[in-house]
Write a protein that holds these residues in place. Sequence first.
Motif, PDB file in Angstrom:
ATOM      1  N   GLY A 163      -1.859  39.419 -56.223  1.00 55.30           N
ATOM      2  CA  GLY A 163      -1.139  38.154 -56.341  1.00 55.30           C
ATOM      3  C   GLY A 163       0.165  38.144 -55.572  1.00 55.30           C
ATOM      4  N   ARG A 166      -0.455  38.332 -51.860  1.00 53.37           N
ATOM      5  CA  ARG A 166      -1.349  37.265 -51.397  1.00 53.37           C
ATOM      6  C   ARG A 166      -2.588  37.794 -50.679  1.00 53.37           C
ATOM      7  NH1 ARG A 166       2.904  32.709 -49.004  1.00 53.37           N
ATOM      8  NH2 ARG A 166       4.227  32.592 -50.860  1.00 53.37           N
ATOM      9  N   THR A 186      -2.395  28.716 -52.669  1.00 52.78           N
ATOM     10  CA  THR A 186      -1.670  29.986 -52.584  1.00 52.78           C
ATOM     11  C   THR A 186      -0.770  30.191 -53.793  1.00 52.78           C
ATOM     12  OG1 THR A 186      -1.693  29.964 -50.163  1.00 52.78           O
ATOM     13  CG2 THR A 186      -0.014  31.329 -51.226  1.00 52.78           C
ATOM     14  N   GLY A 189      -2.818  31.034 -56.788  1.00 55.64           N
ATOM     15  CA  GLY A 189      -3.296  32.410 -56.711  1.00 55.64           C
ATOM     16  C   GLY A 189      -2.222  33.414 -57.039  1.00 55.64           C
ATOM     17  N   VAL A 190      -1.018  33.215 -56.517  1.00 56.29           N
ATOM     18  CA  VAL A 190       0.091  34.134 -56.772  1.00 56.29           C
ATOM     19  C   VAL A 190       0.411  34.177 -58.266  1.00 56.29           C
ATOM     20  CG1 VAL A 190       2.555  34.543 -56.423  1.00 56.29           C
ATOM     21  CG2 VAL A 190       1.108  33.934 -54.477  1.00 56.29           C
ATOM     22  N   TYR A 193      -2.951  35.464 -60.423  1.00 51.34           N
ATOM     23  CA  TYR A 193      -3.241  36.896 -60.305  1.00 51.34           C
ATOM     24  C   TYR A 193      -2.139  37.736 -60.942  1.00 51.34           C
ATOM     25  CZ  TYR A 193      -7.433  37.087 -57.351  1.00 51.34           C
ATOM     26  OH  TYR A 193      -8.718  37.016 -56.883  1.00 51.34           O
ATOM     27  N   THR A 194      -0.877  37.348 -60.744  1.00 53.06           N
ATOM     28  CA  THR A 194       0.233  38.127 -61.286  1.00 53.06           C
ATOM     29  C   THR A 194       0.227  38.099 -62.815  1.00 53.06           C
ATOM     30  OG1 THR A 194       1.567  37.619 -59.327  1.00 53.06           O
ATOM     31  CG2 THR A 194       2.724  38.445 -61.259  1.00 53.06           C
ATOM     32  N   TYR A 249      -4.658  30.570 -62.810  1.00 57.22           N
ATOM     33  CA  TYR A 249      -5.792  31.339 -62.297  1.00 57.22           C
ATOM     34  C   TYR A 249      -7.082  30.536 -62.441  1.00 57.22           C
ATOM     35  CZ  TYR A 249      -8.901  35.192 -61.249  1.00 57.22           C
ATOM     36  OH  TYR A 249      -9.863  35.980 -60.663  1.00 57.22           O
TER      37      TYR A 249
END
Length: 262
Positions: A163, A166, A186, A189-190, A193-194, A249
Amino acid sequence: MPTTASKARAAGDTWLERLTRAGFIGYGVVHLLFAYVIARIAFGRPAQDGDQSGAMQRLAEKPFGAALIVVIIVGLVAMALWQILEIFAERTVVERVASAGRAAFYLYLSWNGVKVLKGKSASSADTQQNTAEGLLGSGLGRVSVIGAGLVVAAIGVGLAIVGITRRFEKHLRTSQMNAATRRLVTRLGVVGYTAKGLAYGIAGVLFIIAALQYDPEKARGLDAALTALSGQSYGMWLLLITAIGFAAYGLFAMAEARYRKV
């Protein structure tokens, strides 16, 4: 007369690809429901199970919920088959191991969906706790629980790194996105995922603590991680932030249904 490019697109538009893309939508729905479960926990409302299994249990209670779960299961199985095929297509050992792990996880989620459809009340968190309780009775078993914790924690760290750096972008067909869509996907996603990585990291650490302290209640996976967060001074806000992360997410997974390279 069809061009070479159009023939290539037609050849790639297989039934497995279509089911896999549908699976990403179902995967996103599960994470959105999980975010809802986390938000309920944040406001002091008990959940049947604080993980993806609990999310599907919530879905089963809704009208047409069982039918939606069937669709999600089919999509998850397709995603697992896709990742199994990727094991033989990937170039590096790390990529092959990652594909194998994803395939196993998709099959695990699909099996949880099957259990929900069968009406089994035992949650995945309860199953993990009961398994850990049996293992903690021996030295080798405790080592196994510690090993499982290290694996889960490593997965969490890996997700967070994906995340933050990227790395997920290399799997997306970004050339098909306009600038605004790419920025949005983006960011989702960051954040997604984080947040997911942090949750899994906490769960892995709690597995290790469970083995060291002989406390199987800490070996409940994401359910235990959420319980740990709720016990902090700003527990409600930490859980709400986590819920936002999993919702991000979920939306990212839905975007993958269109833009993921399959």
